[in-house]
Design a protein around this motif. Structure first.
Motif, PDB file in Angstrom:
ATOM      1  N   LEU A 196     -21.294 -13.351  30.627  1.00 56.65           N
ATOM      2  CA  LEU A 196     -21.164 -14.624  29.901  1.00 56.65           C
ATOM      3  C   LEU A 196     -19.691 -14.984  29.698  1.00 56.65           C
ATOM      4  O   LEU A 196     -19.288 -16.136  29.885  1.00 56.65           O
ATOM      5  N   LEU A 197     -18.900 -13.971  29.344  1.00 50.23           N
ATOM      6  CA  LEU A 197     -17.466 -14.182  29.125  1.00 50.23           C
ATOM      7  C   LEU A 197     -16.771 -14.589  30.429  1.00 50.23           C
ATOM      8  O   LEU A 197     -15.932 -15.497  30.447  1.00 50.23           O
ATOM      9  N   ARG A 198     -17.130 -13.936  31.535  1.00 47.48           N
ATOM     10  CA  ARG A 198     -16.545 -14.261  32.850  1.00 47.48           C
ATOM     11  C   ARG A 198     -16.816 -15.719  33.225  1.00 47.48           C
ATOM     12  O   ARG A 198     -15.913 -16.438  33.649  1.00 47.48           O
ATOM     13  N   ILE A 199     -18.072 -16.169  33.017  1.00 49.56           N
ATOM     14  CA  ILE A 199     -18.439 -17.539  33.386  1.00 49.56           C
ATOM     15  C   ILE A 199     -17.773 -18.544  32.445  1.00 49.56           C
ATOM     16  O   ILE A 199     -17.317 -19.607  32.882  1.00 49.56           O
ATOM     17  N   GLN A 200     -17.675 -18.181  31.161  1.00 52.42           N
ATOM     18  CA  GLN A 200     -16.992 -19.058  30.197  1.00 52.42           C
ATOM     19  C   GLN A 200     -15.543 -19.300  30.636  1.00 52.42           C
ATOM     20  O   GLN A 200     -15.043 -20.428  30.594  1.00 52.42           O
ATOM     21  N   LYS A 201     -14.878 -18.242  31.108  1.00 53.09           N
ATOM     22  CA  LYS A 201     -13.482 -18.355  31.563  1.00 53.09           C
ATOM     23  C   LYS A 201     -13.375 -19.119  32.880  1.00 53.09           C
ATOM     24  O   LYS A 201     -12.351 -19.725  33.179  1.00 53.09           O
ATOM     25  N   LEU A 202     -14.445 -19.068  33.675  1.00 52.93           N
ATOM     26  CA  LEU A 202     -14.457 -19.725  34.981  1.00 52.93           C
ATOM     27  C   LEU A 202     -14.598 -21.240  34.859  1.00 52.93           C
ATOM     28  O   LEU A 202     -14.129 -21.998  35.715  1.00 52.93           O
ATOM     29  N   LEU A 203     -15.249 -21.685  33.779  1.00 53.51           N
ATOM     30  CA  LEU A 203     -15.460 -23.125  33.578  1.00 53.51           C
ATOM     31  C   LEU A 203     -14.261 -23.760  32.874  1.00 53.51           C
ATOM     32  O   LEU A 203     -13.737 -23.208  31.914  1.00 53.51           O
ATOM     33  N   LYS A 204     -13.852 -24.915  33.356  1.00 54.82           N
ATOM     34  CA  LYS A 204     -12.700 -25.629  32.784  1.00 54.82           C
ATOM     35  C   LYS A 204     -13.008 -26.111  31.363  1.00 54.82           C
ATOM     36  O   LYS A 204     -14.088 -26.644  31.105  1.00 54.82           O
ATOM     37  N   GLY A 205     -12.055 -25.881  30.459  1.00 54.01           N
ATOM     38  CA  GLY A 205     -12.214 -26.353  29.080  1.00 54.01           C
ATOM     39  C   GLY A 205     -13.252 -25.563  28.295  1.00 54.01           C
ATOM     40  O   GLY A 205     -13.852 -24.622  28.787  1.00 54.01           O
ATOM     41  N   GLN A 206     -13.457 -25.971  27.049  1.00 57.63           N
ATOM     42  CA  GLN A 206     -14.392 -25.267  26.160  1.00 57.63           C
ATOM     43  C   GLN A 206     -15.612 -26.120  25.801  1.00 57.63           C
ATOM     44  O   GLN A 206     -16.372 -25.785  24.903  1.00 57.63           O
ATOM     45  N   LYS A 207     -15.789 -27.225  26.538  1.00 57.34           N
ATOM     46  CA  LYS A 207     -16.875 -28.151  26.215  1.00 57.34           C
ATOM     47  C   LYS A 207     -18.251 -27.491  26.388  1.00 57.34           C
ATOM     48  O   LYS A 207     -19.151 -27.668  25.570  1.00 57.34           O
ATOM     49  N   THR A 208     -18.416 -26.732  27.462  1.00 57.20           N
ATOM     50  CA  THR A 208     -19.690 -26.049  27.720  1.00 57.20           C
ATOM     51  C   THR A 208     -19.656 -24.670  27.083  1.00 57.20           C
ATOM     52  O   THR A 208     -18.849 -23.822  27.466  1.00 57.20           O
ATOM     53  N   GLN A 209     -20.519 -24.451  26.112  1.00 59.09           N
ATOM     54  CA  GLN A 209     -20.564 -23.165  25.413  1.00 59.09           C
ATOM     55  C   GLN A 209     -21.523 -22.201  26.119  1.00 59.09           C
ATOM     56  O   GLN A 209     -22.736 -22.329  26.018  1.00 59.09           O
ATOM     57  N   VAL A 210     -20.954 -21.269  26.866  1.00 58.75           N
ATOM     58  CA  VAL A 210     -21.770 -20.264  27.568  1.00 58.75           C
ATOM     59  C   VAL A 210     -22.101 -19.102  26.632  1.00 58.75           C
ATOM     60  O   VAL A 210     -23.205 -18.577  26.638  1.00 58.75           O
ATOM     61  N   LEU A 211     -21.109 -18.723  25.822  1.00 57.86           N
ATOM     62  CA  LEU A 211     -21.278 -17.569  24.920  1.00 57.86           C
ATOM     63  C   LEU A 211     -22.148 -17.942  23.720  1.00 57.86           C
ATOM     64  O   LEU A 211     -21.671 -18.441  22.706  1.00 57.86           O
TER      65      LEU A 211
END
Length: 320
Positions: A196-211
């Motif tokens: 989850l952390l890896r994908i969160q870092k892969l996506l631009k910005g913090q708009k999409t909350q993966v974690l």
């Protein structure tokens, strides 16, 4: 019947012998850590007691439990040995819970504490360590737990149900399996958090909350999105989780900050989704998946039959 009993006895004796031999080896390896690290570090005061406790956890108690088990095995007292051993099985679960923190603290001390760094390097050069580092020895108890499960199962399978030891063995196998599930669950949750952390870092910005608590990562990969009208097919990276599907596309390669990142295009909640295979029941032709949401239908295509089947299984499992 007599032949069967003799066969059981031979197999059981072999397993008991192997269990004892590997127990000696395991104790020898734990003893290296306790003798050359824990005992000396306690005496020298190189590490604060709390730091020492964090790195090594209940290692001394695990050693004591295995030592007592080996003494019982030596005398052939399997039943009483297992009963006592079962009382300390929870230590393995607690050891697993602490292992990530232990590794993190160890790295920190190697980086910050010069005297500990020198001490660790010196101890690891001793011939008894055979080129192994402390980091290689710390996961040993959890590897041993996995071995116990197989040894005790083999002993149970080759023990007659009408003997005194059968019930004790059955209880031991049940207890070891329960603790193994507990340990596996700890590792699965840790691995999931890293994904989850890896994908969160892969996506631009913090708009999409993966974690998000309770969310599980399932799979990811490139799929083609088939438009409903006459537009061209678009390639998108999809991330499938237990509750959502994320579609993303690469950021511009010349972007100063985000050239190696992905831009989130859409987030599809799976709670009101239905999945169908439109075609793709033959090998080599690939396939098409139809994802129906309350206000949208998404057609996803791949030329790889295996890939489309894997996505279909993953999506239906997540939706279910």
């Amino acid at each position: 019947v007599e032949d069967q009993r003799a066969r059981w006895e031979r197999k059981r004796s072999r397993t008991a012998k192997e269990l004892l031999e590997t127990e000696y080896k395991y104790l020898e390896q734990l003893d290296l850590v306790l003798t050359y690290f824990v005992t000396i570090l306690k005496a020298k005061g190189t590490l604060k007691p709390a730091v020492l406790e964090t790195i090594f956890g209940p290692l001394e108690s695990l050693y004591s439990a295995s030592h007592v088990l080996s003494l019982h095995l030596e005398k052939g007292n399997l039943g009483p040995g297992l009963e006592i051993f079962c009382q300390s099985l929870d230590l393995y679960g607690h050891y697993a819970e602490n292992l990530e923190r232990a590794n993190k603290t160890l790295k920190e001390q190697v980086r910050k504490n010069k005297s500990f760094r020198k001490f660790k390097k010196l101890q690891e050069t001793r011939p008894q360590f055979q080129g192994r580092e402390l980091e290689d020895l710390l996961p040993l108890p959890l590897q041993r737990l996995h071995q116990y499960k197989h040894f005790f199962r083999d002993l149970l399978e080759n023990t007659s149900p009408d003997t005194a030891n059968y019930q004790k063995l059955a209880r031991t196998v049940k207890s070891v399996c329960e603790v193994s599930h507990w340990v596996q669950d700890i590792f699965d949750k840790r691995e999931n958090s890293l994904q989850l952390l890896r994908i969160q870092k892969l996506l631009k910005g913090q708009k999409t909350q993966v974690l998000t608590p309770g969310r599980w990562y399932i799979r990811e990969g490139w799929l083609s999105v088939v438009p409903s009208k006459g537009e061209e097919v678009k390639r998108r990276m999809f991330f499938l989780f237990s509750d959502i599907l994320i579609a993303a596309k690469p950021c511009h390669p010349l972007h100063l900050l985000n050239s190696n990142k992905l831009s989130c295009q859409a987030v599809y909640p799976l709670d009101q989704c239905s999945v169908d295979k439109v075609f793709g029941h033959t090998w080599s032709q690939g396939g098409l998946l139809s994802l129906s949401f309350p206000h949208k239908t998404l057609l996803l295509m791949s030329s790889n039959q295996q890939e489309i089947n894997d996505w279909y299984r993953g999506l239906t499992a997540a939706v279910r």
